[in-house]
Scaffold this motif. Sequence first.
Motif, PDB file in Angstrom:
ATOM      1  N   ILE A   5      -2.980   5.445  -7.800  1.00 47.04           N
ATOM      2  CA  ILE A   5      -1.669   4.942  -7.375  1.00 47.04           C
ATOM      3  C   ILE A   5      -1.663   4.676  -5.875  1.00 47.04           C
ATOM      4  O   ILE A   5      -1.163   3.652  -5.397  1.00 47.04           O
ATOM      5  N   ILE A   6      -2.240   5.633  -5.119  1.00 44.59           N
ATOM      6  CA  ILE A   6      -2.285   5.471  -3.657  1.00 44.59           C
ATOM      7  C   ILE A   6      -3.090   4.230  -3.277  1.00 44.59           C
ATOM      8  O   ILE A   6      -2.702   3.446  -2.402  1.00 44.59           O
ATOM      9  N   ALA A   7      -4.227   4.041  -3.959  1.00 46.56           N
ATOM     10  CA  ALA A   7      -5.069   2.879  -3.666  1.00 46.56           C
ATOM     11  C   ALA A   7      -4.327   1.580  -3.980  1.00 46.56           C
ATOM     12  O   ALA A   7      -4.413   0.590  -3.238  1.00 46.56           O
ATOM     13  N   GLY A  11      -3.357  -1.204  -1.268  1.00 41.08           N
ATOM     14  CA  GLY A  11      -3.823  -2.571  -1.470  1.00 41.08           C
ATOM     15  C   GLY A  11      -2.675  -3.571  -1.422  1.00 41.08           C
ATOM     16  O   GLY A  11      -2.778  -4.635  -0.806  1.00 41.08           O
ATOM     17  N   ALA A  12      -1.559  -3.213  -2.077  1.00 40.29           N
ATOM     18  CA  ALA A  12      -0.387  -4.092  -2.064  1.00 40.29           C
ATOM     19  C   ALA A  12       0.160  -4.243  -0.658  1.00 40.29           C
ATOM     20  O   ALA A  12       0.566  -5.333  -0.233  1.00 40.29           O
ATOM     21  N   ALA A  13       0.163  -3.127   0.104  1.00 45.88           N
ATOM     22  CA  ALA A  13       0.651  -3.176   1.482  1.00 45.88           C
ATOM     23  C   ALA A  13      -0.216  -4.087   2.332  1.00 45.88           C
ATOM     24  O   ALA A  13       0.274  -4.845   3.178  1.00 45.88           O
ATOM     25  N   ALA A  14      -1.527  -4.030   2.111  1.00 50.61           N
ATOM     26  CA  ALA A  14      -2.441  -4.881   2.875  1.00 50.61           C
ATOM     27  C   ALA A  14      -2.204  -6.353   2.564  1.00 50.61           C
ATOM     28  O   ALA A  14      -2.213  -7.212   3.454  1.00 50.61           O
ATOM     29  N   VAL A  15      -1.980  -6.643   1.274  1.00 48.07           N
ATOM     30  CA  VAL A  15      -1.722  -8.035   0.885  1.00 48.07           C
ATOM     31  C   VAL A  15      -0.431  -8.542   1.512  1.00 48.07           C
ATOM     32  O   VAL A  15      -0.359  -9.646   2.063  1.00 48.07           O
ATOM     33  N   LEU A  16       0.629  -7.725   1.438  1.00 50.16           N
ATOM     34  CA  LEU A  16       1.913  -8.122   2.007  1.00 50.16           C
ATOM     35  C   LEU A  16       1.826  -8.271   3.521  1.00 50.16           C
ATOM     36  O   LEU A  16       2.437  -9.163   4.111  1.00 50.16           O
ATOM     37  N   ALA A  17       1.065  -7.385   4.163  1.00 53.26           N
ATOM     38  CA  ALA A  17       0.904  -7.484   5.614  1.00 53.26           C
ATOM     39  C   ALA A  17       0.189  -8.773   5.987  1.00 53.26           C
ATOM     40  O   ALA A  17       0.483  -9.398   7.009  1.00 53.26           O
ATOM     41  N   GLY A  18      -0.758  -9.189   5.143  1.00 51.18           N
ATOM     42  CA  GLY A  18      -1.483 -10.422   5.413  1.00 51.18           C
ATOM     43  C   GLY A  18      -0.605 -11.648   5.292  1.00 51.18           C
ATOM     44  O   GLY A  18      -0.874 -12.686   5.890  1.00 51.18           O
ATOM     45  N   CYS A  19       0.475 -11.545   4.497  1.00 49.21           N
ATOM     46  CA  CYS A  19       1.375 -12.688   4.307  1.00 49.21           C
ATOM     47  C   CYS A  19       2.424 -12.788   5.407  1.00 49.21           C
ATOM     48  O   CYS A  19       3.148 -13.774   5.485  1.00 49.21           O
ATOM     49  N   LYS A  20       2.538 -11.757   6.212  1.00 54.32           N
ATOM     50  CA  LYS A  20       3.561 -11.753   7.251  1.00 54.32           C
ATOM     51  C   LYS A  20       3.159 -12.680   8.389  1.00 54.32           C
ATOM     52  O   LYS A  20       2.058 -12.606   8.904  1.00 54.32           O
TER      53      LYS A  20
END
Length: 213
Positions: A5-7, A11-20
């Motif tokens: 779950i943590i991973a 991973g989702a946070a990294a993807v969203l950060a990349g879209c910012k």
Amino acid sequence: MRKGIIATVLGAAAVLAGCKAGGDYQGLEYAPNMYHSVAYEPLSQITDESAGTIVNSLDNGRGEYFNSNKYNPYAMNLREPAPNTVKRDPRGWLPYRGKRIAKDSIPAYTAKLSNPLRRDTAQVAAYLEQGKVLYVSQCQHCHGKTGAAESKIAQNYALGVANLKAENYLGITEGHIFHVITFGAGNMLPHGSQVSPDDRWKIAMYVKQLQSK
């Protein structure tokens, strides 16, 4: 389970950060070819040949987003017309080069302006029927069904709407009507940008038919 779950969250946070996006950083794009056309576009030129090299799928050494024609002036994809030329319509007719003038000057100004649709005598009846439809949609709300300014707008408009059946209007030509539709006159605003030249001539034909009844 917990580590999974943590991973997933990280991973989702990294993807969203990349879209910012912000400042000079415009973020990441998914399938950039959906946003940036490789083909020439007439009103949007990207002149930097290195633009889009990060997603380059071309074999000419240019970036994916480059879409200009470097051989045209200003790298435009649209060519400028030749100097001192005037664009004709598909029939080869020149555009009407009139202008808005004082109402009393219109008869003399349009005296030699004739309806080119009259040349096609076999289609005159069809043009009149089309003119009737156009009159209903574009003119009737002000000038009334018969042209006698019997509409509610005419009855309640303090500045007045032209009664096309009045004696002083019966002698106006189709060219006069075409000019007024195009540039307006008196309290009437121009409709040249809303009604095509052919349709203006058809309305003029129908107005003259109304006046004869």
